[in-house]
Design an enzyme around this catalytic site. Sequence first.
Site, mmCIF file in Angstrom:
data_model
loop_
_atom_site.group_PDB
_atom_site.id
_atom_site.type_symbol
_atom_site.label_atom_id
_atom_site.label_comp_id
_atom_site.label_asym_id
_atom_site.label_seq_id
_atom_site.Cartn_x
_atom_site.Cartn_y
_atom_site.Cartn_z
ATOM 1 N N HIS A 155 1.008 -1.135 -0.031
ATOM 2 C CA HIS A 155 0.004 0.001 -0.167
ATOM 3 C C HIS A 155 0.951 1.295 0.024
ATOM 4 O O HIS A 155 1.702 1.382 0.890
ATOM 5 C CB HIS A 155 -0.816 0.097 1.229
ATOM 6 C CG HIS A 155 -1.919 -0.990 1.018
ATOM 7 N ND1 HIS A 155 -3.294 -0.635 1.255
ATOM 8 C CD2 HIS A 155 -1.857 -2.443 1.084
ATOM 9 C CE1 HIS A 155 -3.814 -1.825 1.237
ATOM 10 N NE2 HIS A 155 -3.293 -2.917 1.011
ATOM 11 N N HIS A 272 2.033 -16.919 -0.367
ATOM 12 C CA HIS A 272 2.026 -16.022 0.552
ATOM 13 C C HIS A 272 2.028 -16.715 2.036
ATOM 14 O O HIS A 272 2.176 -15.929 3.019
ATOM 15 C CB HIS A 272 0.342 -15.352 0.436
ATOM 16 C CG HIS A 272 0.554 -14.156 -0.272
ATOM 17 N ND1 HIS A 272 0.324 -14.546 -1.511
ATOM 18 C CD2 HIS A 272 0.426 -12.841 -0.119
ATOM 19 C CE1 HIS A 272 0.567 -13.184 -2.407
ATOM 20 N NE2 HIS A 272 0.664 -12.327 -1.340
ATOM 21 N N ASP A 298 -6.994 -12.679 -3.140
ATOM 22 C CA ASP A 298 -6.178 -11.343 -3.053
ATOM 23 C C ASP A 298 -5.624 -11.093 -4.536
ATOM 24 O O ASP A 298 -4.636 -10.538 -4.544
ATOM 25 C CB ASP A 298 -5.120 -11.671 -1.989
ATOM 26 C CG ASP A 298 -4.616 -9.893 -1.779
ATOM 27 O OD1 ASP A 298 -5.262 -9.041 -2.058
ATOM 28 O OD2 ASP A 298 -3.530 -10.125 -0.956
#
Length: 408
Positions: A155, A272, A298
């Site tokens: 992000h 992940h 995701d």
Amino acid sequence: MPTNKSVSKAPITQFVNCRILRDHKLQREDLWVREGRILDPEKLFFDEEGYADQRVDCEGLIIAPGFIDVQINGGYGIDFSQATSNVRGGVALVAKKILEHGVTSFLPTLVTSPPNIYHKVLSEVKVHSGGVEGAGVLGCHLEGPFISLEKKGAHPEQYLRSFQSGGMLDLIETYGTLDNVAMVTLAPELPNSEKVVRELAQRGITVSLGHSVANLSQAEEAVQNGASFITHLFNAMLPFHHRDPGIVGLLTSDQVPQDRTVFYGMIADGIHTNSAALRIAHRAHPTEIYGNALLVTDAITAMGLPPGRHTLGQQVIEIQGLHAYVAGTKTLSGSIATMDMCVRHFKQASGCSVEQALEAASLHPAQLLGITRCKGTLDYGADADLVLLDDAINVRATYIAGQEVWRK
């Protein structure tokens, strides 16, 4: 045609030669559908004296509830966090493509973005039912920007926000509206977050904990205030420590209210989350309640595209093999996995049953969102959103409201 005693003249479809997932186990039963919903055959036979207008021979396949993806950032060149001139068209393209992976409903997910992006996109994405045109939209999942700087992951730092104005005002200033919002991921350690968690929960919006450095007590307080989900467990949170297990500790916390279930999202793409970690999470709950695992993809823009550079919100992402990194780094930034791939890997890696793997992609998302009356089950009266699979959990056909929308 149904007899005169039938309560409806709508055609009835009978799925035969199948194993249906009901009550946590695969059962050799026929499935009856009318007007997009699953019928109780006893009432049909004895009360209405009705029978099937058409039969679908499933050739021994499994019928499970359609998959529900509560965290998908885009795919096939579409990025939900981009305010393009055709936001609806982009969502529609992804909705159409994911049918082949058994997904019948989803939450378009927006990562941390500037306010103008939220204002534009959220005004365009509406809740709607699925059909031949694509999977249904159950609302948006807003992952950020109220998250931890230390655990921001992919992000963009410049758009992170805190609850400076005391809570809900910050959300409205940032998002513009909460209409058509189904889920918000936030970091519970942020000051004033407890007010936000309570207000969102009261509005029926699912609150998820993620991208956070919260300790266990902060996570427990958030759950007590209404939070019910963990965004991509193990990723973008403090690692488990024996003195303070952090958010991960919610899996076995004794401070979760008796009437509250905390589900945890797992990106079971083989990248992940290590297989051992998947097994730890799966085995943290007694098998008789079938765990609280909830599979998410995701997935990002590059799902379904070749290796190279793509976007995720305001970031440039580079695909190397099956890995998606922030360009120039080794920071993972979403996946390129599909839901059926995640179900297969979760079963293989965790050692769970076929039923448990399928429910992690159907029943559990529906329970989290509070929509089991119509989604996530094959109970009588539920929507006939179905996925037909072989024993290797490969999708062979997808149905929405009893209508075939994709077939291999």
